[in-house]
Design a protein around this motif. Structure first.
Motif, PDB file in Angstrom:
ATOM      1  N   PRO A  68       7.979   0.924  47.374  1.00 35.30           N
ATOM      2  CA  PRO A  68       7.389   0.027  48.376  1.00 35.30           C
ATOM      3  C   PRO A  68       5.865   0.041  48.354  1.00 35.30           C
ATOM      4  N   LYS A  69       5.283  -0.997  48.946  1.00 34.46           N
ATOM      5  CA  LYS A  69       3.860  -0.939  49.252  1.00 34.46           C
ATOM      6  C   LYS A  69       3.662   0.058  50.391  1.00 34.46           C
ATOM      7  N   VAL A  70       2.514   0.710  50.412  1.00 30.71           N
ATOM      8  CA  VAL A  70       2.270   1.740  51.417  1.00 30.71           C
ATOM      9  C   VAL A  70       1.771   1.101  52.707  1.00 30.71           C
ATOM     10  N   THR A  71       2.488   1.354  53.784  1.00 29.39           N
ATOM     11  CA  THR A  71       2.104   0.885  55.110  1.00 29.39           C
ATOM     12  C   THR A  71       1.847   2.101  55.997  1.00 29.39           C
ATOM     13  N   ASP A  72       1.332   1.862  57.186  1.00 32.27           N
ATOM     14  CA  ASP A  72       1.113   2.968  58.118  1.00 32.27           C
ATOM     15  C   ASP A  72       2.421   3.644  58.495  1.00 32.27           C
ATOM     16  N   ALA A  73       3.510   2.869  58.513  1.00 30.40           N
ATOM     17  CA  ALA A  73       4.820   3.450  58.831  1.00 30.40           C
ATOM     18  C   ALA A  73       5.223   4.473  57.764  1.00 30.40           C
ATOM     19  N   ILE A  74       4.896   4.188  56.505  1.00 22.69           N
ATOM     20  CA  ILE A  74       5.211   5.146  55.441  1.00 22.69           C
ATOM     21  C   ILE A  74       4.265   6.336  55.510  1.00 22.69           C
ATOM     22  N   ARG A  75       2.992   6.070  55.732  1.00 24.01           N
ATOM     23  CA  ARG A  75       2.019   7.167  55.800  1.00 24.01           C
ATOM     24  C   ARG A  75       2.313   8.124  56.947  1.00 24.01           C
ATOM     25  N   ALA A  76       2.960   7.595  57.991  1.00 24.77           N
ATOM     26  CA  ALA A  76       3.301   8.450  59.145  1.00 24.77           C
ATOM     27  C   ALA A  76       4.286   9.543  58.773  1.00 24.77           C
ATOM     28  N   LYS A  77       4.977   9.354  57.665  1.00 27.90           N
ATOM     29  CA  LYS A  77       5.937  10.357  57.201  1.00 27.90           C
ATOM     30  C   LYS A  77       5.259  11.464  56.396  1.00 27.90           C
ATOM     31  N   TRP A  78       4.007  11.254  56.012  1.00 29.97           N
ATOM     32  CA  TRP A  78       3.315  12.221  55.179  1.00 29.97           C
ATOM     33  C   TRP A  78       2.641  13.263  56.066  1.00 29.97           C
ATOM     34  N   THR A  79       2.752  14.518  55.706  1.00 26.55           N
ATOM     35  CA  THR A  79       2.154  15.601  56.483  1.00 26.55           C
ATOM     36  C   THR A  79       1.053  16.275  55.687  1.00 26.55           C
ATOM     37  N   ARG A  80       0.021  16.659  56.389  1.00 33.35           N
ATOM     38  CA  ARG A  80      -1.088  17.341  55.732  1.00 33.35           C
ATOM     39  C   ARG A  80      -0.855  18.846  55.710  1.00 33.35           C
ATOM     40  N   GLN A 132      -1.463   6.508  43.772  1.00 30.54           N
ATOM     41  CA  GLN A 132      -2.870   6.488  44.152  1.00 30.54           C
ATOM     42  C   GLN A 132      -3.029   6.612  45.659  1.00 30.54           C
ATOM     43  N   ALA A 133      -2.141   5.932  46.410  1.00 31.23           N
ATOM     44  CA  ALA A 133      -2.207   6.006  47.872  1.00 31.23           C
ATOM     45  C   ALA A 133      -1.964   7.428  48.357  1.00 31.23           C
ATOM     46  N   VAL A 134      -1.014   8.120  47.719  1.00 28.02           N
ATOM     47  CA  VAL A 134      -0.754   9.517  48.088  1.00 28.02           C
ATOM     48  C   VAL A 134      -1.967  10.387  47.750  1.00 28.02           C
ATOM     49  N   ALA A 135      -2.545  10.166  46.575  1.00 25.40           N
ATOM     50  CA  ALA A 135      -3.730  10.931  46.190  1.00 25.40           C
ATOM     51  C   ALA A 135      -4.870  10.695  47.172  1.00 25.40           C
ATOM     52  N   ASP A 136      -5.052   9.440  47.590  1.00 21.27           N
ATOM     53  CA  ASP A 136      -6.113   9.115  48.545  1.00 21.27           C
ATOM     54  C   ASP A 136      -5.880   9.789  49.893  1.00 21.27           C
ATOM     55  N   PHE A 137      -4.617   9.789  50.323  1.00 16.95           N
ATOM     56  CA  PHE A 137      -4.283  10.354  51.638  1.00 16.95           C
ATOM     57  C   PHE A 137      -4.651  11.832  51.704  1.00 16.95           C
ATOM     58  N   TYR A 138      -4.393  12.542  50.612  1.00 17.44           N
ATOM     59  CA  TYR A 138      -4.652  13.983  50.596  1.00 17.44           C
ATOM     60  C   TYR A 138      -6.009  14.336  49.977  1.00 17.44           C
ATOM     61  N   GLY A 139      -6.742  13.331  49.490  1.00 19.77           N
ATOM     62  CA  GLY A 139      -8.000  13.613  48.803  1.00 19.77           C
ATOM     63  C   GLY A 139      -7.773  14.497  47.594  1.00 19.77           C
ATOM     64  N   ALA A 140      -6.662  14.247  46.903  1.00 20.30           N
ATOM     65  CA  ALA A 140      -6.230  15.129  45.824  1.00 20.30           C
ATOM     66  C   ALA A 140      -6.317  14.430  44.468  1.00 20.30           C
ATOM     67  N   THR A 141      -6.227  15.217  43.433  1.00 17.18           N
ATOM     68  CA  THR A 141      -6.091  14.699  42.070  1.00 17.18           C
ATOM     69  C   THR A 141      -4.654  14.928  41.623  1.00 17.18           C
ATOM     70  N   ASP A 188       6.538  15.734  48.811  1.00 20.09           N
ATOM     71  CA  ASP A 188       7.303  15.091  49.886  1.00 20.09           C
ATOM     72  C   ASP A 188       6.829  13.661  50.125  1.00 20.09           C
ATOM     73  N   ALA A 189       5.517  13.458  50.022  1.00 22.73           N
ATOM     74  CA  ALA A 189       4.989  12.101  50.195  1.00 22.73           C
ATOM     75  C   ALA A 189       5.453  11.192  49.071  1.00 22.73           C
ATOM     76  N   LEU A 190       5.413  11.682  47.843  1.00 17.26           N
ATOM     77  CA  LEU A 190       5.865  10.880  46.705  1.00 17.26           C
ATOM     78  C   LEU A 190       7.336  10.496  46.851  1.00 17.26           C
ATOM     79  N   LYS A 191       8.114  11.384  47.445  1.00 14.86           N
ATOM     80  CA  LYS A 191       9.550  11.122  47.593  1.00 14.86           C
ATOM     81  C   LYS A 191       9.865  10.030  48.606  1.00 14.86           C
ATOM     82  N   THR A 192       8.877   9.618  49.399  1.00 19.63           N
ATOM     83  CA  THR A 192       9.124   8.498  50.321  1.00 19.63           C
ATOM     84  C   THR A 192       9.109   7.158  49.596  1.00 19.63           C
ATOM     85  N   GLY A 193       8.710   7.159  48.321  1.00 21.02           N
ATOM     86  CA  GLY A 193       8.694   5.904  47.566  1.00 21.02           C
ATOM     87  C   GLY A 193       9.264   6.009  46.166  1.00 21.02           C
ATOM     88  N   LEU A 194       9.585   7.237  45.752  1.00 18.18           N
ATOM     89  CA  LEU A 194      10.085   7.454  44.389  1.00 18.18           C
ATOM     90  C   LEU A 194      11.183   8.516  44.413  1.00 18.18           C
TER      91      LEU A 194
END
Length: 313
Positions: free
Chosen positions: A301-313, A173-182, A276-282
């Motif tokens: 893991p729980k999603v923190t800003d440190a994890i989100r920093a690895k995600w690219t748009r 859900q956090a990944v979906a929220d970050f990208y505004g995706a389904t 790639d974002a999903l792979k930071t936790g799965l």
């Protein structure tokens, strides 16, 4: 002589390590062994919470002494770990568990023990430099990494999410929220029979006649049996299909984490940045018709800003 909580945790971590080593050597795990592994992991999670603050019935309102308060002259930091844990790490080597999934606590981890070494391996050693000598001031503890919003409505999960472990759903859900995706989950929790039926349906097109499973690939007799049953079923033998499904169902947990709600499949056209974002936790397994994600290699893991920093748009 009874063990302390830390000693008991160390014992269970050693047992879990031994089982995992055995699994890596054999490439195969039986249903009974999987049940034992799950039970050990559950016990470890319970012990890691340790002693919640104020929940010590044998202690009649003690002074703060038993909490082993840290040396105020040493610098420290608070680090967010996996599974909802937070650790207070000191420059002198002391580590305290200050938060677990059940809430706040404060327990010192025995230096040099298995639990201590596992925590250091996760959060890293205390950073060198930035000394505490000279100024006469006590460095303030670092703030824990803030958690990112989860499920704020900007993204959606569709499909078969019912029964999937909450920590996996929260991460997706956090990944979906970050990208505004389904993100559509094609497959989530399965019963043992559903696992057998799924493997039968995709035996050739997606599962390469069982070769994606080390348990089957490394057992020629099992592979021959399943392929023989599959070919007979394809030729119209309904009893052969039932035998195939029943054989897989009897050992379903050794083939897939779908059976325990610890895996999901998503479409093959999922954008690479979301993958790639999903792979930071799965863990990702690329199959012919989908991408499979599970928590086999590490806790989600729980999603923190440190994890989100690895995600690219």
């Amino acid at each position: 002589m009874s063990l302390t909580l830390d000693q008991e945790l160390s014992e269970y971590l050693n047992i879990l390590g031994s089982y995992r080593k055995l699994f890596e050597q054999d490439g195969v795990i039986s249903p009974d062994e999987q049940v034992q592994l799950n039970a050990i992991e559950d016990k470890i999670n319970q012990l890691r919470v340790l002693i919640p603050a104020g929940d010590s019935p044998a202690s009649p309102a003690p002074s703060p002494g038993p909490e082993l308060a840290p040396d105020s002259s040493s610098s420290s930091r608070v680090v967010a770990g996996a599974g909802g844990y937070e650790y207070e790490q000191h420059a002198n080597g002391d580590i305290f568990i200050v938060k677990g999934p059940s809430g706040s606590c404060r327990t010192q981890v025995k230096a040099g023990g298995t639990a201590y070494n596992a925590i250091v391996a996760e959060i890293g050693p205390f950073p060198s430099g930035g000394g505490g000598d000279g100024g006469g001031t006590t460095p303030m503890p670092a703030e824990p990494a803030p958690e990112s919003p989860v499920g704020d409505g900007s993204g959606k999960i569709t499909g078969k999410s019912t029964g999937v472990k909450s920590e996996i759903i929260a991460f997706v859900q956090a990944v979906a929220d970050f990208y505004g995706a389904t993100i559509n989950i094609n497959s989530g929790l399965r019963t043992p029979t559903e696992q057998g039926e799924t493997m039968y349906e995709y035996w050739v097109n997606n599962l390469e006649r069982g070769d994606i499973y080390s348990k089957i690939k490394n057992d020629p007799a099992l592979k021959e049996l399943l392929n023989d049953l599959y070919d007979k079923a394809q030729a119209g033998d309904a009893s052969a299909k039932k035998q195939f499904v029943d054989k897989i169902a009897s050992e379903a947990s050794s083939y897939s984490r779908h059976v325990s709600g610890q895996a999901i499949d998503i479409p093959k056209d999922t954008p690479n940045n979301i993958r790639d974002a999903l792979k930071t936790g799965l863990r990702e397994v690329s199959e012919n018709l989908c991408y499979h994600y599970d928590n086999q290699e590490f806790a989600t893991p729980k999603v923190t800003d440190a994890i989100r920093a690895k995600w690219t748009r």
